[in-house]
Design an enzyme around this catalytic site. Sequence first.
Site, PDB file in Angstrom:
ATOM      1  N   GLY A  11       0.974  -0.736  -0.050  1.00 24.33           N
ATOM      2  CA  GLY A  11       0.195  -0.307   0.115  1.00 24.33           C
ATOM      3  C   GLY A  11       1.053   1.159   0.223  1.00 24.33           C
ATOM      4  O   GLY A  11       1.991   1.773   0.628  1.00 24.33           O
ATOM      5  N   ARG A  21      13.419   9.993  -1.907  1.00 24.92           N
ATOM      6  CA  ARG A  21      14.568  10.905  -2.290  1.00 24.92           C
ATOM      7  C   ARG A  21      15.918  11.037  -1.791  1.00 24.92           C
ATOM      8  O   ARG A  21      16.569  11.211  -1.856  1.00 24.92           O
ATOM      9  CB  ARG A  21      13.859  11.889  -1.740  1.00 24.92           C
ATOM     10  N   SER A  58      13.408  15.376  -7.770  1.00 24.36           N
ATOM     11  CA  SER A  58      13.816  16.678  -7.762  1.00 24.36           C
ATOM     12  C   SER A  58      11.925  17.388  -7.383  1.00 24.36           C
ATOM     13  O   SER A  58      11.286  16.598  -7.976  1.00 24.36           O
ATOM     14  CB  SER A  58      13.780  17.839  -8.749  1.00 24.36           C
ATOM     15  N   ARG A  72       1.212  -4.760  -5.734  1.00 22.95           N
ATOM     16  CA  ARG A  72       0.852  -6.146  -5.119  1.00 22.95           C
ATOM     17  C   ARG A  72       0.961  -6.822  -5.940  1.00 22.95           C
ATOM     18  O   ARG A  72      -0.065  -6.852  -7.107  1.00 22.95           O
ATOM     19  CB  ARG A  72      -0.841  -6.201  -4.545  1.00 22.95           C
ATOM     20  N   PHE A  73       2.241  -8.254  -5.891  1.00 23.10           N
ATOM     21  CA  PHE A  73       2.749  -8.717  -6.731  1.00 23.10           C
ATOM     22  C   PHE A  73       3.062 -10.491  -5.840  1.00 23.10           C
ATOM     23  O   PHE A  73       4.083 -10.876  -5.970  1.00 23.10           O
ATOM     24  CB  PHE A  73       3.425  -8.775  -7.399  1.00 23.10           C
ATOM     25  N   GLY A 102       5.657  -2.935   3.656  1.00 25.30           N
ATOM     26  CA  GLY A 102       5.395  -3.445   5.171  1.00 25.30           C
ATOM     27  C   GLY A 102       6.207  -4.171   5.242  1.00 25.30           C
ATOM     28  O   GLY A 102       7.023  -5.090   4.226  1.00 25.30           O
ATOM     29  N   ASP A 103       5.127  -5.338   6.712  1.00 19.91           N
ATOM     30  CA  ASP A 103       6.257  -6.761   6.410  1.00 19.91           C
ATOM     31  C   ASP A 103       6.030  -7.568   5.208  1.00 19.91           C
ATOM     32  O   ASP A 103       6.772  -8.559   5.171  1.00 19.91           O
ATOM     33  CB  ASP A 103       6.252  -7.570   7.858  1.00 19.91           C
ATOM     34  N   THR A 126       4.163   2.461   5.466  1.00 21.78           N
ATOM     35  CA  THR A 126       2.751   2.416   5.514  1.00 21.78           C
ATOM     36  C   THR A 126       2.107   3.301   5.719  1.00 21.78           C
ATOM     37  O   THR A 126       2.726   3.736   7.334  1.00 21.78           O
ATOM     38  CB  THR A 126       2.389   0.999   6.321  1.00 21.78           C
ATOM     39  N   ASP A 128       0.056   2.570   8.476  1.00 21.00           N
ATOM     40  CA  ASP A 128      -1.163   1.547   9.338  1.00 21.00           C
ATOM     41  C   ASP A 128      -0.433   1.312  10.979  1.00 21.00           C
ATOM     42  O   ASP A 128      -0.489   0.903  11.280  1.00 21.00           O
ATOM     43  CB  ASP A 128      -1.447  -0.266   8.825  1.00 21.00           C
ATOM     44  N   ASP A 130       1.285  -1.031  11.487  1.00 20.71           N
ATOM     45  CA  ASP A 130       2.107  -2.516  11.497  1.00 20.71           C
ATOM     46  C   ASP A 130       3.295  -2.712  11.235  1.00 20.71           C
ATOM     47  O   ASP A 130       3.188  -4.649  10.970  1.00 20.71           O
ATOM     48  CB  ASP A 130       0.326  -3.018  11.224  1.00 20.71           C
ATOM     49  N   ARG A 172      -5.446  -1.939   9.358  1.00 23.19           N
ATOM     50  CA  ARG A 172      -5.656  -3.557   8.905  1.00 23.19           C
ATOM     51  C   ARG A 172      -6.549  -4.197  10.984  1.00 23.19           C
ATOM     52  O   ARG A 172      -7.067  -3.635  11.288  1.00 23.19           O
ATOM     53  CB  ARG A 172      -4.133  -4.423   8.238  1.00 23.19           C
ATOM     54  N   GLY A 186     -11.240  13.359  20.523  1.00 22.24           N
ATOM     55  CA  GLY A 186     -12.006  13.653  21.140  1.00 22.24           C
ATOM     56  C   GLY A 186     -13.017  12.890  21.300  1.00 22.24           C
ATOM     57  O   GLY A 186     -14.559  12.816  21.084  1.00 22.24           O
ATOM     58  N   LYS A 214     -25.896  14.090  26.702  1.00 19.85           N
ATOM     59  CA  LYS A 214     -25.613  14.126  25.727  1.00 19.85           C
ATOM     60  C   LYS A 214     -26.056  14.878  24.040  1.00 19.85           C
ATOM     61  O   LYS A 214     -27.007  13.323  23.561  1.00 19.85           O
ATOM     62  CB  LYS A 214     -24.534  12.781  26.054  1.00 19.85           C
ATOM     63  N   HIS A 216     -24.124  14.567  21.489  1.00 19.55           N
ATOM     64  CA  HIS A 216     -23.970  13.683  20.293  1.00 19.55           C
ATOM     65  C   HIS A 216     -22.690  12.430  20.874  1.00 19.55           C
ATOM     66  O   HIS A 216     -22.203  12.428  22.090  1.00 19.55           O
ATOM     67  CB  HIS A 216     -22.971  13.852  19.598  1.00 19.55           C
ATOM     68  N   GLN A 252      -7.432   8.334   3.572  1.00 22.10           N
ATOM     69  CA  GLN A 252      -6.006   8.670   4.681  1.00 22.10           C
ATOM     70  C   GLN A 252      -4.734   8.286   4.018  1.00 22.10           C
ATOM     71  O   GLN A 252      -3.988   8.578   4.938  1.00 22.10           O
ATOM     72  CB  GLN A 252      -6.732   7.594   5.556  1.00 22.10           C
TER      73      GLN A 252
HETATM   74  P1  ADP Z   1       3.143  -4.708   2.357  1.00 21.29           P
HETATM   75  O1  ADP Z   1       4.134  -5.048   2.314  1.00 21.29           O
HETATM   76  O2  ADP Z   1       2.055  -3.532   2.575  1.00 21.29           O
HETATM   77  O3  ADP Z   1       3.110  -6.314   3.820  1.00 21.29           O
HETATM   78  P2  ADP Z   1       1.365  -6.446   1.357  1.00 21.29           P
HETATM   79  O4  ADP Z   1       1.950  -8.134   2.350  1.00 21.29           O
HETATM   80  O5  ADP Z   1       0.763  -6.645   0.397  1.00 21.29           O
HETATM   81  O6  ADP Z   1       2.228  -5.620   1.758  1.00 21.29           O
HETATM   82  O7  ADP Z   1       2.951  -7.448   0.354  1.00 21.29           O
HETATM   83  C1  ADP Z   1       3.332  -6.555  -0.937  1.00 21.29           C
HETATM   84  C2  ADP Z   1       3.979  -7.238  -1.833  1.00 21.29           C
HETATM   85  O8  ADP Z   1       5.338  -8.187  -1.116  1.00 21.29           O
HETATM   86  C3  ADP Z   1       3.714  -8.458  -2.246  1.00 21.29           C
HETATM   87  O9  ADP Z   1       2.265  -7.696  -3.025  1.00 21.29           O
HETATM   88  C4  ADP Z   1       4.799  -9.642  -2.888  1.00 21.29           C
HETATM   89  O10 ADP Z   1       5.147  -9.089  -3.650  1.00 21.29           O
HETATM   90  C5  ADP Z   1       5.220  -9.286  -1.472  1.00 21.29           C
HETATM   91  N1  ADP Z   1       4.353 -10.260  -0.826  1.00 21.29           N
HETATM   92  C6  ADP Z   1       3.905 -10.180  -0.164  1.00 21.29           C
HETATM   93  N2  ADP Z   1       4.579 -11.416   1.200  1.00 21.29           N
HETATM   94  C7  ADP Z   1       5.606 -12.054   0.845  1.00 21.29           C
HETATM   95  C8  ADP Z   1       6.544 -13.691   1.141  1.00 21.29           C
HETATM   96  N3  ADP Z   1       5.687 -14.178   2.192  1.00 21.29           N
HETATM   97  N4  ADP Z   1       7.051 -13.924   0.233  1.00 21.29           N
HETATM   98  C9  ADP Z   1       7.576 -13.159  -0.749  1.00 21.29           C
HETATM   99  N5  ADP Z   1       6.879 -12.129  -1.094  1.00 21.29           N
HETATM  100  C10 ADP Z   1       6.700 -11.418  -0.251  1.00 21.29           C
END
Ligand code: ADP
Length: 320
Positions: A11, A21, A58, A72-73, A102-103, A126, A128, A130, A172, A186, A214, A216, A252
């Site tokens: 994301g 940069r 720039s 996403r792949f 992200g992770d 991200t 999030d 997280d 998430r 608040g 109250k 609201h 957001q």
């Molecule tokens: P985030 O990086 O924010 O956690 P995703 O979980 O969608 O978001 O992961 C982003 C991309 O990272 C995926 O579309 C994929 O290409 C790659 N990816 C995610 N999980 C794995 C994994 N277990 N092994 C290899 N590549 C991954």
Amino acid sequence: IKKIAVLTSGGDAPGMNAAIRGVVRGALSEGLEVFGVYDGYYGLYHNKIKQLNRYSVSDVINRGGTFLGSARFPEFKDREVRAKCAEVLRSHGIDALVVIGGDGSYTGAKLLTEEYGVACIGLPGTIDNDVPGTDYTIGYQTALETAVEAIDRLRDTCSSHQRIAIVEIMGRHCSDLTISAAIAGGCEYIVASEHAFDREELIQQIERSIANGKRHAIVAITELITDVHELAKEIEARVKHETRATVLGHIQRGGTPCAYDRILASRMGVYAVELLLQGKAGYCVGIQNEQLVHHDIIDAINNMRRPFKEDLMKVSEKLF
Ligand code: ADP
């Protein structure tokens, strides 16, 4: 290391441009060549790679999103797909890769390092908040400002009309955004993913406070917990007060990154290059107690998930 590449994955988040940069200018200042990979791991697989110079970044520090594009792949979980990606990098003479995401993106980066010797560094990007191994992710503070502004606007119209508002906030399975936005805005009630959702208790609390006069009520709830429009109908039927749900959604994710995110992203981008020059690979960058830190990606994912912000939740309970 002479040539490095940078990509954004998962994301998008405000501040990703500032991180790119930071990597580009950090690398150029060390005499390295830098390449941008467009559209995350998808673009890497399809060889969407262009050399970047200092002018390529720039006028991006203040722009939301990521000019490199993200994607996403899921195919990247396939070892053969990763082998082809490593081959693409090799064909350009690139030995290192900075992955902003992200992770999930971290896991992919770690595999690329372990299997094919591409030196990868992960940066947490991200809204999030997280990602393990860091107190804050790039984009979180900006999204927080956006959520608070939205809550302020809802408050104006709710008090005027004696209305109950439900605001669904992203994150998430992490409620950092929800809790912080609720305190700053608040809000009277917080529904966090980290606690079991007690629907009945929430409705009774709202009933009691309306009975006490109250005008609201604003409920902040993290996404993926329940259908907030259904919840609004139920509350309206029980409490006999107009109730509306607002899903803040991708609003957001966009917008101008706040100063905190720009600075954090710039620092992390420069730091990633420094780590690569020290020969580090398979690490992720974080900020902990105001200090930049790096951790082994697997160690971070397995052992460094931040605990739920119970202290903030306690504060919020006293404020309502
Ligand atoms: P985030 O990086 O924010 O956690 P995703 O979980 O969608 O978001 O992961 C982003 C991309 O990272 C995926 O579309 C994929 O290409 C790659 N990816 C995610 N999980 C794995 C994994 N277990 N092994 C290899 N590549 C991954």
